[in-house]
Design a protein around this motif. Structure first.
Motif, PDB file in Angstrom:
ATOM      1  N   GLU A  36       0.841  -1.204   0.000  1.00 35.19           N
ATOM      2  CA  GLU A  36       0.000   0.000   0.000  1.00 35.19           C
ATOM      3  C   GLU A  36       0.874   1.252   0.000  1.00 35.19           C
ATOM      4  O   GLU A  36       0.566   2.232  -0.690  1.00 35.19           O
ATOM      5  CB  GLU A  36      -0.931   0.002   1.210  1.00 35.19           C
ATOM      6  CG  GLU A  36      -2.031  -1.027   1.133  1.00 35.19           C
ATOM      7  CD  GLU A  36      -2.848  -1.093   2.412  1.00 35.19           C
ATOM      8  OE1 GLU A  36      -4.083  -1.012   2.302  1.00 35.19           O
ATOM      9  OE2 GLU A  36      -2.256  -1.231   3.502  1.00 35.19           O
ATOM     10  N   LEU A  37       1.954   1.204   0.760  1.00 31.35           N
ATOM     11  CA  LEU A  37       2.894   2.328   0.782  1.00 31.35           C
ATOM     12  C   LEU A  37       3.452   2.554  -0.617  1.00 31.35           C
ATOM     13  O   LEU A  37       3.473   3.688  -1.105  1.00 31.35           O
ATOM     14  CB  LEU A  37       4.033   2.063   1.774  1.00 31.35           C
ATOM     15  CG  LEU A  37       5.156   3.099   1.787  1.00 31.35           C
ATOM     16  CD1 LEU A  37       4.644   4.464   2.235  1.00 31.35           C
ATOM     17  CD2 LEU A  37       6.304   2.632   2.663  1.00 31.35           C
ATOM     18  N   LYS A 103       3.063  13.621   4.092  1.00 32.48           N
ATOM     19  CA  LYS A 103       1.622  13.750   4.343  1.00 32.48           C
ATOM     20  C   LYS A 103       0.862  12.512   3.882  1.00 32.48           C
ATOM     21  O   LYS A 103       0.003  12.000   4.607  1.00 32.48           O
ATOM     22  CB  LYS A 103       1.081  15.011   3.651  1.00 32.48           C
ATOM     23  CG  LYS A 103      -0.381  15.298   3.919  1.00 32.48           C
ATOM     24  CD  LYS A 103      -0.616  15.737   5.337  1.00 32.48           C
ATOM     25  CE  LYS A 103      -2.060  16.159   5.535  1.00 32.48           C
ATOM     26  NZ  LYS A 103      -2.380  16.340   6.937  1.00 32.48           N
ATOM     27  N   ILE A 104       1.169  12.002   2.689  1.00 33.65           N
ATOM     28  CA  ILE A 104       0.419  10.831   2.227  1.00 33.65           C
ATOM     29  C   ILE A 104       0.791   9.583   3.020  1.00 33.65           C
ATOM     30  O   ILE A 104      -0.055   8.720   3.235  1.00 33.65           O
ATOM     31  CB  ILE A 104       0.536  10.601   0.696  1.00 33.65           C
ATOM     32  CG1 ILE A 104       1.948  10.284   0.269  1.00 33.65           C
ATOM     33  CG2 ILE A 104      -0.042  11.787  -0.062  1.00 33.65           C
ATOM     34  CD1 ILE A 104       2.076   9.877  -1.205  1.00 33.65           C
ATOM     35  N   VAL A 105       2.029   9.507   3.504  1.00 25.49           N
ATOM     36  CA  VAL A 105       2.417   8.389   4.375  1.00 25.49           C
ATOM     37  C   VAL A 105       1.641   8.484   5.690  1.00 25.49           C
ATOM     38  O   VAL A 105       1.125   7.482   6.188  1.00 25.49           O
ATOM     39  CB  VAL A 105       3.942   8.352   4.611  1.00 25.49           C
ATOM     40  CG1 VAL A 105       4.309   7.350   5.693  1.00 25.49           C
ATOM     41  CG2 VAL A 105       4.672   8.039   3.304  1.00 25.49           C
ATOM     42  N   ASP A 106       1.534   9.683   6.242  1.00 28.03           N
ATOM     43  CA  ASP A 106       0.743   9.891   7.462  1.00 28.03           C
ATOM     44  C   ASP A 106      -0.710   9.484   7.248  1.00 28.03           C
ATOM     45  O   ASP A 106      -1.312   8.831   8.100  1.00 28.03           O
ATOM     46  CB  ASP A 106       0.774  11.360   7.888  1.00 28.03           C
ATOM     47  CG  ASP A 106       1.840  11.667   8.905  1.00 28.03           C
ATOM     48  OD1 ASP A 106       2.678  10.785   9.175  1.00 28.03           O
ATOM     49  OD2 ASP A 106       1.838  12.795   9.429  1.00 28.03           O
ATOM     50  N   GLU A 107      -1.275   9.903   6.132  1.00 30.32           N
ATOM     51  CA  GLU A 107      -2.671   9.574   5.848  1.00 30.32           C
ATOM     52  C   GLU A 107      -2.865   8.069   5.732  1.00 30.32           C
ATOM     53  O   GLU A 107      -3.848   7.527   6.245  1.00 30.32           O
ATOM     54  CB  GLU A 107      -3.126  10.280   4.568  1.00 30.32           C
ATOM     55  CG  GLU A 107      -3.240  11.774   4.725  1.00 30.32           C
ATOM     56  CD  GLU A 107      -3.559  12.511   3.432  1.00 30.32           C
ATOM     57  OE1 GLU A 107      -3.952  13.695   3.531  1.00 30.32           O
ATOM     58  OE2 GLU A 107      -3.437  11.927   2.336  1.00 30.32           O
ATOM     59  N   LEU A 108      -1.928   7.395   5.090  1.00 29.80           N
ATOM     60  CA  LEU A 108      -2.004   5.936   4.978  1.00 29.80           C
ATOM     61  C   LEU A 108      -1.948   5.302   6.360  1.00 29.80           C
ATOM     62  O   LEU A 108      -2.767   4.432   6.686  1.00 29.80           O
ATOM     63  CB  LEU A 108      -0.865   5.424   4.094  1.00 29.80           C
ATOM     64  CG  LEU A 108      -0.849   3.929   3.812  1.00 29.80           C
ATOM     65  CD1 LEU A 108      -2.078   3.510   3.006  1.00 29.80           C
ATOM     66  CD2 LEU A 108       0.436   3.533   3.077  1.00 29.80           C
ATOM     67  N   ALA A 109      -1.014   5.745   7.178  1.00 26.86           N
ATOM     68  CA  ALA A 109      -0.865   5.194   8.525  1.00 26.86           C
ATOM     69  C   ALA A 109      -2.091   5.459   9.393  1.00 26.86           C
ATOM     70  O   ALA A 109      -2.427   4.656  10.264  1.00 26.86           O
ATOM     71  CB  ALA A 109       0.381   5.777   9.196  1.00 26.86           C
ATOM     72  N   LYS A 110      -2.772   6.554   9.144  1.00 24.76           N
ATOM     73  CA  LYS A 110      -3.960   6.895   9.931  1.00 24.76           C
ATOM     74  C   LYS A 110      -5.221   6.195   9.434  1.00 24.76           C
ATOM     75  O   LYS A 110      -6.313   6.415   9.955  1.00 24.76           O
ATOM     76  CB  LYS A 110      -4.176   8.407   9.944  1.00 24.76           C
ATOM     77  CG  LYS A 110      -3.133   9.130  10.772  1.00 24.76           C
ATOM     78  CD  LYS A 110      -3.356  10.625  10.761  1.00 24.76           C
ATOM     79  CE  LYS A 110      -2.290  11.313  11.609  1.00 24.76           C
ATOM     80  NZ  LYS A 110      -2.439  12.761  11.579  1.00 24.76           N
ATOM     81  N   GLY A 111      -5.082   5.354   8.398  1.00 26.49           N
ATOM     82  CA  GLY A 111      -6.211   4.560   7.942  1.00 26.49           C
ATOM     83  C   GLY A 111      -7.037   5.152   6.823  1.00 26.49           C
ATOM     84  O   GLY A 111      -8.081   4.608   6.463  1.00 26.49           O
ATOM     85  N   LYS A 112      -6.588   6.248   6.248  1.00 23.87           N
ATOM     86  CA  LYS A 112      -7.329   6.855   5.153  1.00 23.87           C
ATOM     87  C   LYS A 112      -7.329   5.908   3.955  1.00 23.87           C
ATOM     88  O   LYS A 112      -6.338   5.237   3.675  1.00 23.87           O
ATOM     89  CB  LYS A 112      -6.686   8.194   4.771  1.00 23.87           C
ATOM     90  CG  LYS A 112      -7.518   9.055   3.855  1.00 23.87           C
ATOM     91  CD  LYS A 112      -6.917  10.455   3.736  1.00 23.87           C
ATOM     92  CE  LYS A 112      -7.857  11.383   2.988  1.00 23.87           C
ATOM     93  NZ  LYS A 112      -7.316  12.748   2.932  1.00 23.87           N
ATOM     94  N   LYS A 113      -8.435   5.850   3.252  1.00 20.02           N
ATOM     95  CA  LYS A 113      -8.542   4.993   2.079  1.00 20.02           C
ATOM     96  C   LYS A 113      -7.574   5.461   0.996  1.00 20.02           C
ATOM     97  O   LYS A 113      -7.429   6.666   0.764  1.00 20.02           O
ATOM     98  CB  LYS A 113      -9.962   4.998   1.528  1.00 20.02           C
ATOM     99  CG  LYS A 113     -10.952   4.314   2.443  1.00 20.02           C
ATOM    100  CD  LYS A 113     -12.333   4.301   1.824  1.00 20.02           C
ATOM    101  CE  LYS A 113     -13.292   3.589   2.767  1.00 20.02           C
ATOM    102  NZ  LYS A 113     -14.629   3.469   2.190  1.00 20.02           N
ATOM    103  N   ILE A 114      -6.969   4.498   0.331  1.00 21.72           N
ATOM    104  CA  ILE A 114      -5.992   4.813  -0.704  1.00 21.72           C
ATOM    105  C   ILE A 114      -6.597   5.680  -1.793  1.00 21.72           C
ATOM    106  O   ILE A 114      -5.951   6.608  -2.299  1.00 21.72           O
ATOM    107  CB  ILE A 114      -5.368   3.525  -1.281  1.00 21.72           C
ATOM    108  CG1 ILE A 114      -4.472   2.899  -0.222  1.00 21.72           C
ATOM    109  CG2 ILE A 114      -4.595   3.804  -2.559  1.00 21.72           C
ATOM    110  CD1 ILE A 114      -3.778   1.637  -0.623  1.00 21.72           C
TER     111      ILE A 114
END
Length: 122
Positions: A36-37, A103-114
């Motif tokens: 996902e990353l 920012k996008i790594v943070d969003e991914l880690a926080k569970g935001k949908k890809i």
């Protein structure tokens, strides 16, 4: 927002590989995957898995990493606060690109949908 030029220079000289491992650890710790990353990094930079691995193996700096990237045209839709700065207000272009990635790594880690991370212009 103005960031000191010494900080901009430090970011430019920082090795992508040294930060990449922190990105992986962060997202995996929060239940996301390395795949996902890679997907969100590919969206931002245009790097496929082989090219991304090459960037890591060659220990390129963030300056070289983003010079070789094909930044997604929707990257400018990435807004918000990261590391205490509003991404959209960062003047130095390289520093802004690095903060887009953060920012996008943070969003991914926080569970935001890809699909939400990979902004689409409506």
């Amino acid at each position: 927002m103005k960031i000191k030029s010494t900080q901009d220079e430090r970011i430019a000289k920082m090795l992508f590989a040294s930060v990449y491992h922190h990105y992986v650890a962060k997202v995996v710790k929060k239940g996301r995957t390395k795949e996902e990353l890679h997907r969100v990094i590919q969206w931002l930079t245009g790097f496929d898995d082989v090219t991304l691995q090459h960037q890591i193996d060659e220990k390129v700096t963030f300056e070289i990493f983003f010079d070789q990237a094909n930044l997604n045209s929707n990257a400018t839709l990435i807004t918000g606060v990261i590391c205490g700065y509003r991404v959209e207000e960062i003047k130095n272009q390289l520093t802004r690109k690095v903060r887009y990635l953060d920012k996008i790594v943070d969003e991914l880690a926080k569970g935001k949908k890809i699909e939400k991370i990979m902004r689409r212009s409506e």
